[in-house]
Design an enzyme around this catalytic site. Sequence first.
Site, PDB file in Angstrom:
ATOM      1  N   GLU A 178       0.030  -0.316  -5.292  1.00  0.00           N
ATOM      2  CA  GLU A 178      -0.975   0.748  -5.399  1.00  0.00           C
ATOM      3  C   GLU A 178      -0.295   2.045  -5.846  1.00  0.00           C
ATOM      4  O   GLU A 178      -0.821   3.144  -5.653  1.00  0.00           O
ATOM      5  CB  GLU A 178      -1.726   0.937  -4.067  1.00  0.00           C
ATOM      6  N   TRP A 179       0.849   1.900  -6.435  1.00  0.00           N
ATOM      7  CA  TRP A 179       1.703   3.003  -6.865  1.00  0.00           C
ATOM      8  C   TRP A 179       0.939   4.054  -7.698  1.00  0.00           C
ATOM      9  O   TRP A 179       0.902   5.236  -7.318  1.00  0.00           O
ATOM     10  CB  TRP A 179       2.894   2.359  -7.570  1.00  0.00           C
ATOM     11  N   PRO A 180       0.279   3.660  -8.820  1.00  0.00           N
ATOM     12  CA  PRO A 180      -0.392   4.718  -9.598  1.00  0.00           C
ATOM     13  C   PRO A 180      -1.502   5.439  -8.835  1.00  0.00           C
ATOM     14  O   PRO A 180      -1.650   6.664  -8.981  1.00  0.00           O
ATOM     15  CB  PRO A 180      -0.964   3.993 -10.817  1.00  0.00           C
ATOM     16  N   LEU A 181      -2.242   4.724  -8.006  1.00  0.00           N
ATOM     17  CA  LEU A 181      -3.310   5.373  -7.236  1.00  0.00           C
ATOM     18  C   LEU A 181      -2.767   6.533  -6.401  1.00  0.00           C
ATOM     19  O   LEU A 181      -3.342   7.618  -6.347  1.00  0.00           O
ATOM     20  CB  LEU A 181      -4.000   4.339  -6.337  1.00  0.00           C
ATOM     21  N   TYR A 182      -1.622   6.300  -5.750  1.00  0.00           N
ATOM     22  CA  TYR A 182      -1.038   7.339  -4.896  1.00  0.00           C
ATOM     23  C   TYR A 182      -0.233   8.358  -5.693  1.00  0.00           C
ATOM     24  O   TYR A 182       0.140   9.413  -5.183  1.00  0.00           O
ATOM     25  CB  TYR A 182      -0.167   6.689  -3.803  1.00  0.00           C
ATOM     26  N   ASP A 230     -10.690   2.722  -3.554  1.00  0.00           N
ATOM     27  CA  ASP A 230     -11.108   1.420  -3.023  1.00  0.00           C
ATOM     28  C   ASP A 230     -12.532   1.073  -3.452  1.00  0.00           C
ATOM     29  O   ASP A 230     -13.414   1.928  -3.440  1.00  0.00           O
ATOM     30  CB  ASP A 230     -11.107   1.457  -1.482  1.00  0.00           C
ATOM     31  N   ASP A 288       0.838  -1.198   0.000  1.00  0.00           N
ATOM     32  CA  ASP A 288       0.000   0.000   0.000  1.00  0.00           C
ATOM     33  C   ASP A 288       0.880   1.258   0.000  1.00  0.00           C
ATOM     34  O   ASP A 288       2.105   1.158   0.154  1.00  0.00           O
ATOM     35  CB  ASP A 288      -0.919  -0.047   1.247  1.00  0.00           C
TER      36      ASP A 288
HETATM   37  C1  GLA Z   1      -6.044   1.343   1.412  1.00  0.00           C
HETATM   38  C2  GLA Z   1      -6.120   0.327   0.285  1.00  0.00           C
HETATM   39  C3  GLA Z   1      -7.180  -0.709   0.592  1.00  0.00           C
HETATM   40  C4  GLA Z   1      -6.855  -1.393   1.915  1.00  0.00           C
HETATM   41  C5  GLA Z   1      -6.713  -0.366   3.014  1.00  0.00           C
HETATM   42  C6  GLA Z   1      -6.184  -0.988   4.289  1.00  0.00           C
HETATM   43  O1  GLA Z   1      -7.222   2.109   1.496  1.00  0.00           O
HETATM   44  O2  GLA Z   1      -6.387   0.971  -0.943  1.00  0.00           O
HETATM   45  O3  GLA Z   1      -7.272  -1.647  -0.454  1.00  0.00           O
HETATM   46  O4  GLA Z   1      -5.679  -2.137   1.760  1.00  0.00           O
HETATM   47  O5  GLA Z   1      -5.824   0.686   2.636  1.00  0.00           O
HETATM   48  O6  GLA Z   1      -5.974  -0.073   5.313  1.00  0.00           O
END
Ligand code: GLA
Length: 420
Positions: free
Chosen positions: A203-207, A231, A170
């Site tokens: 989750e690199w691109p999301l952040y 999410d 994450d």
């Molecule tokens: C972020 C991620 C979710 C989950 C939560 C856990 O929001 O995008 O998929 O892993 O953290 O805290």
Amino acid sequence: MKLKSQLLQPCFLLALRFLALVLWSVPGARALDNGLAMTPTMGWLHWERFMCNVDCQEEPDSCISEKLFMQMAELMDSDGWKDAGYKYLCIDDCWMAPKRDSKGRLQADPKRFPNGIQSLANYVHSKGLKLGIYADVGNKTCAGFPGSFGHYDIDAKTFADWGVDLLKFDGCYCDSVEHLENGYKRMSLALNRTGRSIVYSCEWPLYMWPFHEPNYTEIRQYCNHWRNFQDVYDSWQSIKSILAWTSSNQKRIVHVAGPGGWNDPDMLVIGNFGLSWDQQVTQMALWAIMAAPLLMSNDLRHISPQAKALLQNKDVIAINQDPLGKQGYRLRKEDNIEVWERPLTDLAWAVAMVNLQEIGGPRFHTISLASLGQGMACVPDCTITQLLPVKSQLGFYEWTSDLKIKINPTGTVLLRLAAN
Ligand code: GLA
């Protein structure tokens, strides 16, 4: 007229098909070279359904504990999930103790995981499954447990020593873009150096998006799949927003996906509370079209036979797992009906029609087969099978035919067109 009849010559049509074969076989950008995720990862991930429930006193059956994962492992093995392809049983946030051990290693919460992660991994492996775990590139996980910043090597080694097979990494609590990018890369290299096969879920691109457009070609070189968008929630609103984001960004992301690296639109929430039957069909069909990792987040101890049959539908899973590994895309949207298509091996195509109109009853939509697959989906003719919402053989069609389909509100009709 002359041109039309010339176009319909069998030789010309066959040449077109050959061209299609060559075009679709051109490999995409280079993938992370760990030999994993040659098709999208399939499994189970606790977050959407169980979140950060750490209260095992009050809620012993749904808190994040080794018991929960052992029960899921047992069911994945005994209830046909493993055989359908769901192999990765994945732990999300909130498994950790609040502090690292005296040697600086992450440790599981001793009350909720009294036997530790290694013993859980052994159990999961004994069921023929693989174990996934969660950590964070920054100073803390999103739920506030210890982050991996400054500990990438030791954490990768700890996971490998425990026998972990997948890491969801994450991106919370990162203080700069550089830190984010370097952290994701360094963890990828650290996992590689362990010598253990560990799928790397980023989750690199999301952040990255709040700062600038992610460099997807680079991300693909370090990650086996990557989250782009918010999410998933157990709601139609959430599924719709993921589909809308994906179609409006498809020029950026679709060509990047392929064996070894996939766009991840987040978990399947089928079998929970928030989606109607038609909406569950839409999620399953579109996750297959998008070549998405199929990570269910539901309670396998309490799931309806209908949701189970949908999640275990072999024909739909075969589209998701198609070895050509080309992600599908939205072809058009007219009058609140979206048509999506995905090229498959053997010159077959998957086509999904989604009815986004939330008033009224089922609607008819007519498509000309010549408009699908850049004109080549049904050349010179094809056999069409409807896979969802129920399987039915629609039969033999010529290139010039039209197809009339009835679609429920918020539902999807998924078709497979096979070249004859
Ligand atoms: C972020 C991620 C979710 C989950 C939560 C856990 O929001 O995008 O998929 O892993 O953290 O805290």
